[in-house]
Design a protein around this motif. Structure first.
Motif, PDB file in Angstrom:
ATOM      1  N   GLN A  82     -47.534 -40.397 -17.725  1.00  0.00           N
ATOM      2  CA  GLN A  82     -46.872 -41.278 -16.758  1.00  0.00           C
ATOM      3  C   GLN A  82     -46.689 -40.577 -15.417  1.00  0.00           C
ATOM      4  O   GLN A  82     -46.882 -41.186 -14.354  1.00  0.00           O
ATOM      5  CB  GLN A  82     -45.511 -41.732 -17.298  1.00  0.00           C
ATOM      6  CG  GLN A  82     -45.602 -42.726 -18.434  1.00  0.00           C
ATOM      7  CD  GLN A  82     -44.239 -43.053 -19.022  1.00  0.00           C
ATOM      8  OE1 GLN A  82     -43.265 -42.377 -18.763  1.00  0.00           O
ATOM      9  NE2 GLN A  82     -44.205 -44.093 -19.849  1.00  0.00           N
ATOM     10  N   THR A  86     -48.277 -41.789 -11.925  1.00  0.00           N
ATOM     11  CA  THR A  86     -47.422 -42.015 -10.761  1.00  0.00           C
ATOM     12  C   THR A  86     -47.918 -41.220  -9.565  1.00  0.00           C
ATOM     13  O   THR A  86     -47.973 -41.729  -8.441  1.00  0.00           O
ATOM     14  CB  THR A  86     -45.964 -41.624 -11.087  1.00  0.00           C
ATOM     15  OG1 THR A  86     -45.535 -42.379 -12.227  1.00  0.00           O
ATOM     16  CG2 THR A  86     -45.046 -41.891  -9.921  1.00  0.00           C
ATOM     17  N   GLU A  89     -50.940 -42.926  -8.222  1.00  0.00           N
ATOM     18  CA  GLU A  89     -50.568 -44.115  -7.451  1.00  0.00           C
ATOM     19  C   GLU A  89     -50.026 -43.729  -6.081  1.00  0.00           C
ATOM     20  O   GLU A  89     -50.359 -44.360  -5.066  1.00  0.00           O
ATOM     21  CB  GLU A  89     -49.522 -44.940  -8.211  1.00  0.00           C
ATOM     22  CG  GLU A  89     -50.078 -45.681  -9.408  1.00  0.00           C
ATOM     23  CD  GLU A  89     -48.996 -46.428 -10.170  1.00  0.00           C
ATOM     24  OE1 GLU A  89     -47.870 -46.573  -9.655  1.00  0.00           O
ATOM     25  OE2 GLU A  89     -49.293 -46.867 -11.292  1.00  0.00           O
TER      26      GLU A  89
END
Length: 128
Positions: A82, A86, A89
């Motif tokens: 994750q 992130t 992104e």
């Protein structure tokens, strides 16, 4: 001759009787030792059962810890995944040169509640 034989037989009988008494005492001490050994064997069997139970408990706890460690490893792997997504992104957002002025926002000031500044998502906007 018979008297001689009977006189010599008495000490022989006495020696046999003494030897029998010694054998009785030896048998009795060996019986006591056997009894002690049986008691020790029973105690050892009880201790062996207790140790088996403890060993089973330790193995059970070890299995639980191994399962928890695997679960933690999986959770850690998911968290790192994750975090990586992130970061990717964020990199993509920063590389697209996306800016708030290029977005059309409909901002309104809630004058009825006595507010003088526009808010976006409950945060006060500031202009520079």
């Amino acid at each position: 001759d018979i008297e001689k034989t009977s006189l010599s037989a008495q000490p022989l009988c006495q020696r046999y009787l003494e030897e029998i008494e010694v054998m009785k005492a030896t048998c009795q001490s060996q019986q006591e030792e056997i009894s002690e050994l049986e008691t020790l064997r029973k105690q050892q069997a009880c201790l062996a059962q207790e140790l088996d139970g403890m060993e089973w408990g330790v193995e059970n706890h070890q299995n639980v810890l191994e399962l928890e460690a695997r679960s933690f490893d999986n959770a850690e792997e998911l968290v790192w995944k994750q975090i990586s997504e992130t970061i990717n992104e964020l990199d993509q957002l920063s590389s697209t040169n996306l800016g708030l002025p290029s977005l059309v926002l409909n901002l309104q000031v809630d004058v009825q509640r006595g507010l003088r500044y526009p808010k976006l998502n409950g945060l006060r906007l500031a202009y520079q």
